[in-house]
Design a protein around this motif. Structure first.
Motif, PDB file in Angstrom:
ATOM      1  N   SER A   1       1.060  -1.120   0.124  1.00 28.53           N
ATOM      2  CA  SER A   1       0.001  -0.022  -0.035  1.00 28.53           C
ATOM      3  C   SER A   1       0.843   1.190  -0.122  1.00 28.53           C
ATOM      4  O   SER A   1       0.471   2.122   0.950  1.00 28.53           O
TER       5      SER A   1
ATOM      6  N   TYR B   1      -8.309  -1.951  -0.842  1.00 29.28           N
ATOM      7  CA  TYR B   1      -7.608  -1.441   0.309  1.00 29.28           C
ATOM      8  C   TYR B   1      -7.094   0.056  -0.251  1.00 29.28           C
ATOM      9  O   TYR B   1      -6.863  -0.046  -1.542  1.00 29.28           O
TER      10      TYR B   1
ATOM     11  N   THR C   1     -14.291  -5.241   0.276  1.00 26.13           N
ATOM     12  CA  THR C   1     -13.982  -3.706  -0.025  1.00 26.13           C
ATOM     13  C   THR C   1     -15.022  -2.718   0.478  1.00 26.13           C
ATOM     14  O   THR C   1     -15.911  -3.464   1.289  1.00 26.13           O
TER      15      THR C   1
ATOM     16  N   ASN D   1     -13.328   2.798  -1.273  1.00 33.04           N
ATOM     17  CA  ASN D   1     -12.399   2.610  -1.986  1.00 33.04           C
ATOM     18  C   ASN D   1     -12.586   2.402  -3.393  1.00 33.04           C
ATOM     19  O   ASN D   1     -11.782   2.231  -4.189  1.00 33.04           O
TER      20      ASN D   1
ATOM     21  N   VAL E   1     -11.663  -4.074   6.086  1.00 31.65           N
ATOM     22  CA  VAL E   1     -10.538  -3.630   4.968  1.00 31.65           C
ATOM     23  C   VAL E   1     -10.288  -2.175   5.577  1.00 31.65           C
ATOM     24  O   VAL E   1     -10.873  -1.477   6.220  1.00 31.65           O
TER      25      VAL E   1
END
Length: 366
Positions: free
Chosen positions: A28, A68, A108, A112, A131
């Protein structure tokens, strides 16, 4: 002690220098806005190019595929250009790198995916699954997933086309191949596993029907880029993200037999890896060898010795070492020489900058 891990191996037309795999791990750190792979990520993967094969972190094939905050995409020209930096850096170090193509389905939150409702095989919410979203700070904010809507036939066709295009984009970005993420409770897995799929059409019910989406996606990608560039990741015994199958051995041996007929270049099995998790049944590993002729990769709670044994016994061809690669950019060298392994800092796994990504040093014997 780790002789077998350092034998070369052929993966389709690719000659790999060893049998050590850096498996996909979400970090990420894609550039915002836009979720674009960047120079920092290029350095990170190049530091680890001594692996026989790198499978880059899960990369969403569309906006709807993102689970994410801050994970990279591969559906725009900007994404392709960002990933080209990564693949060039790895190739300069004589590495081989595949893209992992990812659609999370129901795993999700609307924040997002541009405020939309997630899609899945069925309108079943993943229970007790969280998430993380961008909450305006450097630290991810964890939230519960939301209920998805069941995919229509048109949705299914559309997502298959997105996978096909993402495979083409990956090659344009310089990747040596792609891995379909069909594991860990994400979209393809939501079709495969019985308790996540209550459809009554040709994509639900029997094992053959529940494997149909996997088959359609793999066929589309193999048609686009060649089956020798397509690998598939499966997680038969995990309950990650609320996805469970009632007959995992039967289901996933059938999946492997199907993938054998489709000539995918490898199957990558994600074993359960929490501390007191059960071992993957020997009967499953033996059955996999019988029905699948390609390269078999296993990843889970392996060290050098266990990986060596798995290859020597014939049950595996390559072994993935996940978390050890986070803190040991030179992992193959350390394993070869018996050097101690560094431990990673869990607090820097997701989000942030170079700290916890690029600052783990190679081992210096002295």
């Amino acid at each position: 002690m780790t002789h077998a891990l350092f034998q070369p191996i052929q993966l389709g037309s690719l000659s790999l220098k060893n049998r050590i795999v850096m498996p996909p791990m979400t970090r990420s750190r894609a550039s915002q806005p836009g979720n674009v792979a960047n120079d920092m990520m290029a350095t990170y993967y190049a530091q680890r190019a001594s692996a026989g094969l790198i499978v880059a972190e899960g990369t969403q094939i569309s906006e709807m595929g993102q689970g994410y905050a801050w994970t990279p995409g591969i559906y725009s020209q900007e994404h392709i250009a960002g990933w080209r930096k990564v693949t060039d850096a790895v190739h300069e170090k004589d590495g081989v790198i595949f893209a992992q193509l990812w659609h999370v389905g129901r795993v999700t939150h609307s924040d997002n995916i541009g405020g939309q409702q997630p899609i899945s095989s069925s309108a079943l919410k993943a229970e007790n699954v969280k998430v993380f979203i961008d909450n305006g700070s450097d630290a991810p904010g964890f939230v519960d997933v939301v209920e998805p809507r069941e995919m229509s036939k048109d949705d299914i066709k559309h997502v298959i086309a997105e996978y096909r295009q993402a495979a083409l984009n990956a090659l344009e970005a310089g990747f040596d191949g792609i891995e379909l993420h069909a594991a860990n409770g994400y979209l393809v897995n939501q079709f495969i596993d019985f308790e996540a799929n209550n459809r009554t059409d040709e994509y639900g019910g029997s094992i053959e029907n529940r494997l149909r989406f996997l088959k359609d996606v793999v066929e589309a990608m193999a048609d686009a880029i060649g089956a020798e560039r397509v690998g598939v990741r499966l997680a038969p015994f995990t309950s990650l993200n609320g996805t469970v199958d009632s007959t995992p051995v039967e289901t996933y041996v059938a999946a492997a037999a199907l993938l054998n007929t489709l000539n995918v270049v490898y199957i990558h099995i994600a074993e359960v890896d929490w501390d007191d998790a059960p071992e993957t049944p020997a009967v499953f590993k033996h059955a996999m060898r019988k029905v699948y002729d390609g390269v078999l990769i296993y990843a889970g709670r392996y060290n050098g010795e266990k990986g060596e044994q798995a290859i020597q016994s014939g049950e595996a061809d390559m072994i993935g070492f996940g978390r050890p690669f986070v803190a040991n950019p030179d992992l193959p060298e350390r394993m070869k020489n018996g050097y101690p392994l560094a431990l990673h800092d869990p607090s820097t796994l997701f989000g942030g900058a170079e700290k916890g990504l690029l600052d783990y040093p190679a081992y210096h014997a002295g």
